[in-house]
Design a protein around this motif. Structure first.
Motif, PDB file in Angstrom:
ATOM      1  N   ASN A 170       0.843  -1.190   0.000  1.00 48.91           N
ATOM      2  CA  ASN A 170       0.000   0.000   0.000  1.00 48.91           C
ATOM      3  C   ASN A 170       0.882   1.245   0.000  1.00 48.91           C
ATOM      4  O   ASN A 170       1.486   1.591   1.007  1.00 48.91           O
ATOM      5  N   VAL A 171       0.964   1.896  -1.149  1.00 48.32           N
ATOM      6  CA  VAL A 171       1.813   3.088  -1.286  1.00 48.32           C
ATOM      7  C   VAL A 171       0.993   4.367  -1.375  1.00 48.32           C
ATOM      8  O   VAL A 171       1.550   5.456  -1.504  1.00 48.32           O
ATOM      9  N   ASP A 172      -0.329   4.253  -1.284  1.00 48.24           N
ATOM     10  CA  ASP A 172      -1.209   5.407  -1.468  1.00 48.24           C
ATOM     11  C   ASP A 172      -0.870   6.575  -0.552  1.00 48.24           C
ATOM     12  O   ASP A 172      -0.922   7.730  -0.965  1.00 48.24           O
ATOM     13  N   SER A 173      -0.493   6.286   0.691  1.00 52.50           N
ATOM     14  CA  SER A 173      -0.256   7.362   1.655  1.00 52.50           C
ATOM     15  C   SER A 173       0.966   8.212   1.327  1.00 52.50           C
ATOM     16  O   SER A 173       1.039   9.359   1.739  1.00 52.50           O
ATOM     17  N   VAL A 174       1.932   7.674   0.584  1.00 54.05           N
ATOM     18  CA  VAL A 174       3.155   8.439   0.284  1.00 54.05           C
ATOM     19  C   VAL A 174       3.287   8.797  -1.200  1.00 54.05           C
ATOM     20  O   VAL A 174       4.113   9.618  -1.559  1.00 54.05           O
ATOM     21  N   LEU A 175       2.464   8.189  -2.039  1.00 53.85           N
ATOM     22  CA  LEU A 175       2.601   8.393  -3.483  1.00 53.85           C
ATOM     23  C   LEU A 175       2.372   9.839  -3.901  1.00 53.85           C
ATOM     24  O   LEU A 175       3.094  10.364  -4.757  1.00 53.85           O
ATOM     25  N   ALA A 176       1.421  10.526  -3.299  1.00 53.67           N
ATOM     26  CA  ALA A 176       1.142  11.922  -3.666  1.00 53.67           C
ATOM     27  C   ALA A 176       2.338  12.813  -3.358  1.00 53.67           C
ATOM     28  O   ALA A 176       2.734  13.632  -4.185  1.00 53.67           O
ATOM     29  N   ASP A 177       2.929  12.646  -2.164  1.00 54.37           N
ATOM     30  CA  ASP A 177       4.109  13.447  -1.815  1.00 54.37           C
ATOM     31  C   ASP A 177       5.277  13.113  -2.734  1.00 54.37           C
ATOM     32  O   ASP A 177       5.980  14.004  -3.203  1.00 54.37           O
ATOM     33  N   PHE A 178       5.484  11.819  -2.998  1.00 55.41           N
ATOM     34  CA  PHE A 178       6.553  11.397  -3.900  1.00 55.41           C
ATOM     35  C   PHE A 178       6.375  12.023  -5.280  1.00 55.41           C
ATOM     36  O   PHE A 178       7.308  12.584  -5.848  1.00 55.41           O
ATOM     37  N   ASN A 179       5.166  11.965  -5.819  1.00 49.54           N
ATOM     38  CA  ASN A 179       4.889  12.502  -7.149  1.00 49.54           C
ATOM     39  C   ASN A 179       4.910  14.028  -7.193  1.00 49.54           C
ATOM     40  O   ASN A 179       4.962  14.614  -8.275  1.00 49.54           O
ATOM     41  N   SER A 180       4.884  14.680  -6.033  1.00 49.80           N
ATOM     42  CA  SER A 180       4.929  16.149  -6.026  1.00 49.80           C
ATOM     43  C   SER A 180       6.332  16.673  -6.344  1.00 49.80           C
ATOM     44  O   SER A 180       6.501  17.847  -6.655  1.00 49.80           O
ATOM     45  N   ASN A 181       7.344  15.805  -6.286  1.00 48.84           N
ATOM     46  CA  ASN A 181       8.695  16.190  -6.685  1.00 48.84           C
ATOM     47  C   ASN A 181       8.720  16.365  -8.199  1.00 48.84           C
ATOM     48  O   ASN A 181       8.064  15.631  -8.921  1.00 48.84           O
ATOM     49  N   LYS A 182       9.477  17.326  -8.653  1.00 47.58           N
ATOM     50  CA  LYS A 182       9.626  17.494 -10.102  1.00 47.58           C
ATOM     51  C   LYS A 182      10.645  16.467 -10.574  1.00 47.58           C
ATOM     52  O   LYS A 182      11.825  16.567 -10.264  1.00 47.58           O
ATOM     53  N   MET A 183      10.150  15.460 -11.296  1.00 45.63           N
ATOM     54  CA  MET A 183      11.006  14.375 -11.762  1.00 45.63           C
ATOM     55  C   MET A 183      10.916  14.250 -13.260  1.00 45.63           C
ATOM     56  O   MET A 183       9.896  14.584 -13.856  1.00 45.63           O
ATOM     57  N   GLY A 184      12.008  13.740 -13.841  1.00 48.16           N
ATOM     58  CA  GLY A 184      12.010  13.481 -15.268  1.00 48.16           C
ATOM     59  C   GLY A 184      11.079  12.332 -15.591  1.00 48.16           C
ATOM     60  O   GLY A 184      10.094  12.473 -16.291  1.00 48.16           O
ATOM     61  N   VAL A 185      11.373  11.179 -15.020  1.00 52.30           N
ATOM     62  CA  VAL A 185      10.538  10.003 -15.243  1.00 52.30           C
ATOM     63  C   VAL A 185      10.826   8.995 -14.131  1.00 52.30           C
ATOM     64  O   VAL A 185      11.921   8.968 -13.570  1.00 52.30           O
ATOM     65  N   VAL A 186       9.817   8.194 -13.824  1.00 53.89           N
ATOM     66  CA  VAL A 186       9.963   7.093 -12.879  1.00 53.89           C
ATOM     67  C   VAL A 186       9.773   5.812 -13.681  1.00 53.89           C
ATOM     68  O   VAL A 186       8.758   5.646 -14.362  1.00 53.89           O
ATOM     69  N   VAL A 187      10.770   4.917 -13.617  1.00 59.88           N
ATOM     70  CA  VAL A 187      10.714   3.666 -14.367  1.00 59.88           C
ATOM     71  C   VAL A 187      10.655   2.513 -13.380  1.00 59.88           C
ATOM     72  O   VAL A 187      11.500   2.400 -12.489  1.00 59.88           O
ATOM     73  N   GLY A 188       9.660   1.677 -13.540  1.00 58.54           N
ATOM     74  CA  GLY A 188       9.566   0.456 -12.751  1.00 58.54           C
ATOM     75  C   GLY A 188      10.296  -0.647 -13.483  1.00 58.54           C
ATOM     76  O   GLY A 188      10.082  -0.851 -14.676  1.00 58.54           O
ATOM     77  N   CYS A 189      11.173  -1.328 -12.784  1.00 59.08           N
ATOM     78  CA  CYS A 189      11.952  -2.409 -13.373  1.00 59.08           C
ATOM     79  C   CYS A 189      11.552  -3.711 -12.692  1.00 59.08           C
ATOM     80  O   CYS A 189      11.872  -3.927 -11.519  1.00 59.08           O
ATOM     81  N   ALA A 190      10.844  -4.566 -13.419  1.00 61.69           N
ATOM     82  CA  ALA A 190      10.342  -5.824 -12.881  1.00 61.69           C
ATOM     83  C   ALA A 190      11.462  -6.857 -12.887  1.00 61.69           C
ATOM     84  O   ALA A 190      11.972  -7.220 -13.944  1.00 61.69           O
ATOM     85  N   ALA A 191      11.856  -7.308 -11.693  1.00 61.38           N
ATOM     86  CA  ALA A 191      12.990  -8.224 -11.542  1.00 61.38           C
ATOM     87  C   ALA A 191      12.510  -9.654 -11.372  1.00 61.38           C
ATOM     88  O   ALA A 191      11.753  -9.951 -10.457  1.00 61.38           O
ATOM     89  N   GLY A 192      12.961 -10.524 -12.248  1.00 65.13           N
ATOM     90  CA  GLY A 192      12.609 -11.938 -12.165  1.00 65.13           C
ATOM     91  C   GLY A 192      11.409 -12.285 -13.018  1.00 65.13           C
ATOM     92  O   GLY A 192      10.542 -11.450 -13.279  1.00 65.13           O
ATOM     93  N   THR A 193      11.354 -13.521 -13.429  1.00 59.19           N
ATOM     94  CA  THR A 193      10.288 -13.960 -14.333  1.00 59.19           C
ATOM     95  C   THR A 193       8.913 -13.943 -13.678  1.00 59.19           C
ATOM     96  O   THR A 193       7.903 -13.853 -14.352  1.00 59.19           O
ATOM     97  N   GLY A 194       8.861 -14.016 -12.356  1.00 56.90           N
ATOM     98  CA  GLY A 194       7.581 -13.997 -11.652  1.00 56.90           C
ATOM     99  C   GLY A 194       7.177 -12.621 -11.162  1.00 56.90           C
ATOM    100  O   GLY A 194       6.238 -12.490 -10.372  1.00 56.90           O
ATOM    101  N   ALA A 195       7.844 -11.587 -11.620  1.00 57.80           N
ATOM    102  CA  ALA A 195       7.583 -10.220 -11.147  1.00 57.80           C
ATOM    103  C   ALA A 195       6.155  -9.787 -11.465  1.00 57.80           C
ATOM    104  O   ALA A 195       5.613 -10.104 -12.528  1.00 57.80           O
ATOM    105  N   ASN A 196       5.567  -9.024 -10.554  1.00 59.39           N
ATOM    106  CA  ASN A 196       4.201  -8.544 -10.693  1.00 59.39           C
ATOM    107  C   ASN A 196       4.204  -7.178 -11.403  1.00 59.39           C
ATOM    108  O   ASN A 196       4.269  -6.134 -10.763  1.00 59.39           O
TER     109      ASN A 196
END
Length: 160
Positions: free
Chosen positions: A116-142
């Protein structure tokens, strides 16, 4: 010269043992190698490593590419991406210089258990960022879970 801050949020929880942690290590190797081969990136890229399991910690402060050394990663504990997002947000606010640095890039390397990241996601996204990339590690990654944090998701197990 402007700095390009790059934050690596690395999941080192127990579910990352074996193939997933190996994929993360390979992902870091590929990223650093690619940056070093680009003349402009070589001069301006700065990397920070934040690891997380039950809690998060910055194991490498924002460091220029020439002095960056990949930390040893060991998988243990639970998964708490929220703590990593909160710490990354705090570090970006204190380490990135507005109007002097490029917007930071963030790479989240995980097997996809985001919790559950909902409580911190808004503050995190309020930073001026270029891009956020999710990197799924392993064949069973969600991958779908990672897409709740960022629409940009790649698979590390197929990276070459």
């Amino acid at each position: 010269m402007k700095r390009l801050p790059i934050y690596l949020l690395l999941d080192v929880s127990g579910s990352m043992s074996g193939e997933p942690i190996n994929a993360v290590n390979k992902g870091i190797e590929i990223l650093v190698s690619s940056l070093k081969s680009e003349p402009q990136a070589k001069d301006c890229a700065y990397i920070s490593v934040i690891t997380y399991e039950s809690s998060a910690k910055q194991v490498v402060p924002l460091t220029d590419l020439d002095n960056f050394r990949t930390p040893s990663l060991y998988a243990s504990g639970g998964t708490n991406l929220s703590s990593a997002l909160a710490l990354a947000s705090q570090k970006m606010k204190s380490e990135v210089v507005a109007n002097s640095d490029y917007y930071p890039l963030v790479f989240i390397m995980t097997d996809g258990d985001v919790g559950n990241v909902d409580s911190v996601l808004a503050d995190f996204n309020s930073n001026k960022m270029g891009v956020v990339v999710g990197c799924a590690a392993g064949t069973g990654a969600n991958v779908d879970a990672l897409k709740t944090v960022t629409p940009y998701v790649i698979r590390l197990d197929t990276a070459d």
